[in-house]
Design a protein around this motif. Structure first.
Motif, PDB file in Angstrom:
ATOM      1  N   ARG A   1      42.423  31.651  36.981  1.00 26.40           N
ATOM      2  CA  ARG A   1      42.153  32.861  36.223  1.00 26.40           C
ATOM      3  C   ARG A   1      42.528  34.102  37.035  1.00 26.40           C
ATOM      4  N   ILE A   2      42.801  35.208  36.324  1.00 26.37           N
ATOM      5  CA  ILE A   2      43.156  36.454  37.000  1.00 26.37           C
ATOM      6  C   ILE A   2      41.863  37.175  37.396  1.00 26.37           C
ATOM      7  N   PRO A   3      41.674  37.463  38.673  1.00 29.68           N
ATOM      8  CA  PRO A   3      40.439  38.139  39.082  1.00 29.68           C
ATOM      9  C   PRO A   3      40.384  39.558  38.524  1.00 29.68           C
ATOM     10  N   LEU A   4      39.204  39.948  38.069  1.00 32.69           N
ATOM     11  CA  LEU A   4      39.000  41.280  37.518  1.00 32.69           C
ATOM     12  C   LEU A   4      38.352  42.144  38.598  1.00 32.69           C
ATOM     13  N   LYS A   5      39.090  43.146  39.071  1.00 36.57           N
ATOM     14  CA  LYS A   5      38.622  43.980  40.171  1.00 36.57           C
ATOM     15  C   LYS A   5      37.813  45.162  39.643  1.00 36.57           C
ATOM     16  N   ARG A   6      36.863  45.564  40.462  1.00 37.93           N
ATOM     17  CA  ARG A   6      36.059  46.744  40.106  1.00 37.93           C
ATOM     18  C   ARG A   6      36.954  47.972  40.152  1.00 37.93           C
ATOM     19  N   GLY A   7      36.798  48.839  39.186  1.00 32.40           N
ATOM     20  CA  GLY A   7      37.594  50.060  39.123  1.00 32.40           C
ATOM     21  C   GLY A   7      38.963  49.855  38.517  1.00 32.40           C
ATOM     22  N   GLU A   8      39.183  48.682  37.922  1.00 34.49           N
ATOM     23  CA  GLU A   8      40.480  48.403  37.295  1.00 34.49           C
ATOM     24  C   GLU A   8      40.667  49.329  36.098  1.00 34.49           C
ATOM     25  N   TYR A   9      41.909  49.709  35.832  1.00 37.93           N
ATOM     26  CA  TYR A   9      42.180  50.533  34.659  1.00 37.93           C
ATOM     27  C   TYR A   9      41.672  49.832  33.403  1.00 37.93           C
ATOM     28  N   HIS A  10      41.162  50.622  32.466  1.00 39.69           N
ATOM     29  CA  HIS A  10      40.561  50.068  31.257  1.00 39.69           C
ATOM     30  C   HIS A  10      41.545  49.173  30.502  1.00 39.69           C
ATOM     31  N   GLU A  11      42.808  49.654  30.377  1.00 35.53           N
ATOM     32  CA  GLU A  11      43.797  48.868  29.640  1.00 35.53           C
ATOM     33  C   GLU A  11      44.064  47.533  30.343  1.00 35.53           C
ATOM     34  N   PHE A  12      44.157  47.563  31.663  1.00 35.35           N
ATOM     35  CA  PHE A  12      44.401  46.331  32.423  1.00 35.35           C
ATOM     36  C   PHE A  12      43.217  45.380  32.347  1.00 35.35           C
ATOM     37  N   SER A  13      42.004  45.946  32.434  1.00 29.79           N
ATOM     38  CA  SER A  13      40.816  45.088  32.405  1.00 29.79           C
ATOM     39  C   SER A  13      40.686  44.379  31.059  1.00 29.79           C
ATOM     40  N   ASN A  14      41.010  45.087  29.970  1.00 27.33           N
ATOM     41  CA  ASN A  14      40.970  44.453  28.648  1.00 27.33           C
ATOM     42  C   ASN A  14      42.016  43.345  28.541  1.00 27.33           C
ATOM     43  N   LEU A  15      43.220  43.624  29.054  1.00 23.84           N
ATOM     44  CA  LEU A  15      44.288  42.633  29.004  1.00 23.84           C
ATOM     45  C   LEU A  15      43.925  41.396  29.830  1.00 23.84           C
ATOM     46  N   ILE A  16      43.359  41.616  31.011  1.00 25.40           N
ATOM     47  CA  ILE A  16      42.967  40.496  31.875  1.00 25.40           C
ATOM     48  C   ILE A  16      41.879  39.666  31.209  1.00 25.40           C
ATOM     49  N   SER A  17      40.918  40.333  30.577  1.00 27.46           N
ATOM     50  CA  SER A  17      39.836  39.617  29.895  1.00 27.46           C
ATOM     51  C   SER A  17      40.380  38.746  28.768  1.00 27.46           C
ATOM     52  N   VAL A  18      41.320  39.310  27.993  1.00 29.23           N
ATOM     53  CA  VAL A  18      41.919  38.553  26.885  1.00 29.23           C
ATOM     54  C   VAL A  18      42.684  37.335  27.410  1.00 29.23           C
ATOM     55  N   LEU A  19      43.456  37.531  28.477  1.00 31.46           N
ATOM     56  CA  LEU A  19      44.218  36.410  29.052  1.00 31.46           C
ATOM     57  C   LEU A  19      43.295  35.334  29.598  1.00 31.46           C
ATOM     58  N   ASN A  20      42.224  35.731  30.280  1.00 33.09           N
ATOM     59  CA  ASN A  20      41.295  34.742  30.828  1.00 33.09           C
ATOM     60  C   ASN A  20      40.578  33.968  29.731  1.00 33.09           C
ATOM     61  N   LEU A  21      40.205  34.654  28.657  1.00 30.18           N
ATOM     62  CA  LEU A  21      39.572  33.972  27.524  1.00 30.18           C
ATOM     63  C   LEU A  21      40.536  32.999  26.855  1.00 30.18           C
ATOM     64  N   MET A  22      41.800  33.407  26.751  1.00 32.40           N
ATOM     65  CA  MET A  22      42.804  32.529  26.165  1.00 32.40           C
ATOM     66  C   MET A  22      42.954  31.265  27.012  1.00 32.40           C
ATOM     67  N   MET A  23      42.984  31.417  28.335  1.00 30.31           N
ATOM     68  CA  MET A  23      43.116  30.240  29.207  1.00 30.31           C
ATOM     69  C   MET A  23      41.871  29.363  29.145  1.00 30.31           C
ATOM     70  N   ASP A  24      40.703  29.979  28.947  1.00 30.25           N
ATOM     71  CA  ASP A  24      39.480  29.191  28.767  1.00 30.25           C
ATOM     72  C   ASP A  24      39.582  28.320  27.521  1.00 30.25           C
ATOM     73  N   ARG A  25      40.068  28.910  26.433  1.00 28.04           N
ATOM     74  CA  ARG A  25      40.192  28.151  25.185  1.00 28.04           C
ATOM     75  C   ARG A  25      41.224  27.041  25.319  1.00 28.04           C
ATOM     76  N   LEU A  26      42.350  27.341  25.992  1.00 26.70           N
ATOM     77  CA  LEU A  26      43.375  26.311  26.196  1.00 26.70           C
ATOM     78  C   LEU A  26      42.835  25.158  27.028  1.00 26.70           C
ATOM     79  N   GLU A  27      42.122  25.477  28.096  1.00 23.63           N
ATOM     80  CA  GLU A  27      41.559  24.428  28.941  1.00 23.63           C
ATOM     81  C   GLU A  27      40.556  23.583  28.169  1.00 23.63           C
ATOM     82  N   HIS A  28      39.723  24.246  27.361  1.00 26.22           N
ATOM     83  CA  HIS A  28      38.742  23.525  26.554  1.00 26.22           C
ATOM     84  C   HIS A  28      39.447  22.599  25.561  1.00 26.22           C
TER      85      HIS A  28
END
Length: 232
Positions: A1-28
């Motif tokens: 998974r892509i680590p989510l860093k503190r202070g990350e730009y809002h747009e990047f943090s949303n994109l990272i969250s979406v990608l990590n959730l997608m990989m969670d669903r794929l793994e499941h």
């Protein structure tokens, strides 16, 4: 998974969250599919065994040559096919999930191939085929002997099944001069696999169209199983 860093730009943090959730669903999804295959194969073993025992008992009570005997023999053959399929699916699901336990046996591959050649001679005699064998002696390796035998036997049995009348089969084992890798080859006088199908031969349940005739035993798992065993 892509680590989510503190202070990350809002747009990047949303994109990272979406990608990590997608990989969670794929793994499941992948995990669920592998568990389903293993669970189904395991649950089918007992009823198939009981069914085969009942069929054998019924066959003994049938009038030889009767329609009932022929029908029961057909059902018995199909139950053996089903048992073979479930056994192969069990091994494949274990290999894909990393749960296939492979032993480390130090074996003589030369002797293993020689023993297999004796079995191949019987198969070739039944199909009126000529067998040629070339085995370099004293080639050894460390592997699971039972699994390796099954993987290589799949190749040999395919060479017998998909051949032409009065054809030939060649088996050879040699050690590469530079890499010292063991090279096992099986070839035959069959029509071969069309170029457009060659990249699919390791796909599960894939069979070349001309090989779909039920008179040729098989269900399209042999090469896939051999590939998974060799890859362990």
């Amino acid at each position: 998974r892509i680590p989510l860093k503190r202070g990350e730009y809002h747009e990047f943090s949303n994109l990272i969250s979406v990608l990590n959730l997608m990989m969670d669903r794929l793994e499941h999804g992948f995990s669920h599919a592998m568990r389903f295959s293993a669970d189904v194969s395991h649950e089918l073993k007992t009823p198939i065994t009981i069914m085969q025992a009942e069929l054998n008992s019924a066959l003994k009570q049938c009038e030889p040559g009767s329609d009932e005997e022929k029908a029961l023999q057909t059902i018995s053959q199909e139950s053996h096919r089903l048992k073979a399929i479930t056994g192969s699916l069990m091994l494949l699901s274990q290999a894909e999930s990393g749960r296939l336990v492979a032993k480390s046996d130090h074996i003589s591959l030369s002797d293993e191939i020689a023993d297999m050649a004796e079995d191949a001679e019987i198969l070739c005699a039944e199909s009126n085929l000529t067998l040629e064998v070339e085995i370099e002696p004293n080639i050894t390796l460390t592997t699971d002997q039972t699994l390796l035998h099954q993987a290589l036997l799949n190749l040999v049995s395919n060479a017998v099944k998909y051949n032409q009348e009065n054809g030939w089969i060649k088996m050879s084992l040699e050690k590469h001069d530079i890499s010292s890798e063991a090279i096992f080859r099986v070839s035959n006088s069959g029509a071969g696999i069309p170029e457009e199908d060659q990249d699919k031969i390791f796909d599960r349940f894939f069979r070349v169209n001309k090989a779909r005739d039920r008179s040729i035993d098989g269900f399209g798992l042999g090469l896939n199983l051999s590939f998974e065993i060799i890859s362990v």
